[in-house]
Design a protein around this motif. Sequence first.
Motif, PDB file in Angstrom:
ATOM      1  N   LYS A 122      56.609 -21.753 -15.239  1.00 56.12           N
ATOM      2  CA  LYS A 122      57.739 -22.363 -14.537  1.00 56.12           C
ATOM      3  C   LYS A 122      57.829 -23.843 -14.869  1.00 56.12           C
ATOM      4  N   THR A 140      45.041 -23.175  -5.945  1.00 54.39           N
ATOM      5  CA  THR A 140      45.194 -21.730  -6.028  1.00 54.39           C
ATOM      6  C   THR A 140      45.090 -21.148  -4.625  1.00 54.39           C
ATOM      7  N   GLN A 159      44.407 -28.518  -9.745  1.00 48.88           N
ATOM      8  CA  GLN A 159      44.800 -27.122  -9.568  1.00 48.88           C
ATOM      9  C   GLN A 159      44.657 -26.699  -8.118  1.00 48.88           C
ATOM     10  N   ARG A 164      54.732 -30.230  -8.715  1.00 48.39           N
ATOM     11  CA  ARG A 164      53.848 -29.122  -9.052  1.00 48.39           C
ATOM     12  C   ARG A 164      54.459 -28.284 -10.159  1.00 48.39           C
ATOM     13  N   GLN A 165      53.586 -27.623 -10.892  1.00 51.49           N
ATOM     14  CA  GLN A 165      54.036 -26.747 -11.965  1.00 51.49           C
ATOM     15  C   GLN A 165      53.209 -25.481 -11.944  1.00 51.49           C
ATOM     16  N   ALA A 166      53.879 -24.374 -11.693  1.00 52.11           N
ATOM     17  CA  ALA A 166      53.235 -23.075 -11.701  1.00 52.11           C
ATOM     18  C   ALA A 166      53.298 -22.485 -13.115  1.00 52.11           C
ATOM     19  N   GLU A 196      52.628 -18.591  -3.157  1.00 51.02           N
ATOM     20  CA  GLU A 196      53.629 -19.228  -4.016  1.00 51.02           C
ATOM     21  C   GLU A 196      53.452 -20.737  -4.146  1.00 51.02           C
ATOM     22  N   ASP A 197      52.520 -21.314  -3.405  1.00 51.15           N
ATOM     23  CA  ASP A 197      52.181 -22.729  -3.573  1.00 51.15           C
ATOM     24  C   ASP A 197      51.198 -22.940  -4.718  1.00 51.15           C
ATOM     25  N   THR A 198      50.698 -21.867  -5.281  1.00 56.84           N
ATOM     26  CA  THR A 198      49.753 -21.973  -6.394  1.00 56.84           C
ATOM     27  C   THR A 198      50.401 -22.680  -7.581  1.00 56.84           C
ATOM     28  N   ALA A 199      49.755 -23.749  -8.043  1.00 62.42           N
ATOM     29  CA  ALA A 199      50.300 -24.553  -9.131  1.00 62.42           C
ATOM     30  C   ALA A 199      49.321 -25.676  -9.444  1.00 62.42           C
TER      31      ALA A 199
END
Length: 118
Positions: free
Chosen positions: A43, A115, A113, A38-40, A89-92
């Motif tokens: 980050k 969210t 995605q 995953r990529q936020a 914080e799992d949003t990515a």
Amino acid sequence: QVQLVESGGGLVQAGGSLRLSCVGSGRTFSIYGVGWFRQAPGKEREFVARITWSGGATFYEPSVKGRFTISRDNAKNTVYLQMNSLKPEDTAVYYCARQVGTGNYDSWGQGTQVTVSS
């Protein structure tokens, strides 16, 4: 050549669940391990989980262990990521990729995605 396509992302409230799917093309999909990453925003891409070709072994990033479950159905050329107890914080954007060596992945999908709202 293997191509991977992710789906299943969306908007969910904190504490909710989503199941991501990664469908692979090609007859050799089932002989490879597969990883989820995953990529936020702002980050670097990070490892989330991976599964061996047979599904006999799974590995998780510590922050998702106990909440996420990776599995596969080789008859359907599909790897799943069940995500429970989701946190903001799992949003990515979540990606799957084929493992071709220790720490080496290719055939990255386009991403889906996720969210999580608080």
